[in-house]
Design a protein around this motif. Sequence first.
Motif, short mmCIF file in Angstrom:
data_model
loop_
_atom_site.label_atom_id
_atom_site.label_comp_id
_atom_site.label_asym_id
_atom_site.label_seq_id
_atom_site.Cartn_x
_atom_site.Cartn_y
_atom_site.Cartn_z
N TYR A 131 33.66 90.30 100.07
CA TYR A 131 35.10 90.02 100.18
C TYR A 131 35.94 91.23 99.80
O TYR A 131 36.94 91.12 99.09
CB TYR A 131 35.47 88.81 99.32
N GLY A 132 35.52 92.40 100.23
CA GLY A 132 36.27 93.61 99.97
C GLY A 132 36.14 94.15 98.55
O GLY A 132 36.84 95.07 98.18
N GLN A 133 35.26 93.57 97.78
CA GLN A 133 35.04 93.99 96.40
C GLN A 133 33.67 94.65 96.29
O GLN A 133 32.72 94.27 96.99
CB GLN A 133 35.11 92.79 95.44
N VAL A 179 38.85 86.46 93.55
CA VAL A 179 39.47 87.18 94.66
C VAL A 179 40.13 86.21 95.63
O VAL A 179 41.26 86.42 96.06
CB VAL A 179 38.42 88.05 95.39
N LYS A 180 39.46 85.11 95.94
CA LYS A 180 40.02 84.12 96.85
C LYS A 180 41.31 83.52 96.29
O LYS A 180 42.28 83.34 97.01
CB LYS A 180 39.01 83.01 97.12
N GLU A 181 41.31 83.21 94.99
CA GLU A 181 42.50 82.64 94.36
C GLU A 181 43.66 83.64 94.38
O GLU A 181 44.80 83.26 94.63
CB GLU A 181 42.20 82.24 92.91
N GLU A 182 43.37 84.91 94.12
CA GLU A 182 44.41 85.94 94.15
C GLU A 182 44.98 86.10 95.56
O GLU A 182 46.18 86.29 95.73
CB GLU A 182 43.86 87.26 93.65
N GLU A 183 44.13 85.99 96.58
CA GLU A 183 44.59 86.10 97.96
C GLU A 183 45.49 84.92 98.34
O GLU A 183 46.45 85.08 99.08
CB GLU A 183 43.40 86.18 98.92
N GLN A 184 45.16 83.74 97.84
CA GLN A 184 45.96 82.54 98.15
C GLN A 184 47.35 82.63 97.53
O GLN A 184 48.30 82.09 98.07
CB GLN A 184 45.24 81.28 97.67
N LYS A 185 47.46 83.31 96.38
CA LYS A 185 48.75 83.45 95.71
C LYS A 185 49.68 84.38 96.47
O LYS A 185 50.88 84.29 96.38
CB LYS A 185 48.57 83.95 94.28
N ASN A 186 49.08 85.31 97.22
CA ASN A 186 49.90 86.33 97.94
C ASN A 186 50.29 85.86 99.30
O ASN A 186 50.09 85.19 100.03
CB ASN A 186 49.14 87.64 98.05
#
Length: 66
Positions: free
Chosen positions: A11-13, A59-66
């Motif tokens: 996931y880009g990490q 990472v998924k949670e951070e993406e959902q916030k943006n």
Amino acid sequence: MDKKTRKVELYGQTFIIDIKGSHNNTWQGTILWVQKQKKESFRSTLELIRLLDSAVETVKEEEQKN
């Protein structure tokens, strides 16, 4: 078992997994999450998988916030 280091990208990490040895047919070592500069030790392969899963969920949670 010889010490082994592997680079894994999810996931880009980027994660650097350093397997220091094995005991009871499972790995022990450290994992470095490059982007967050977080380093954790693991005592089993299952614990390594859980650390990776937790990082991906973050990472998924951070993406959902943006």
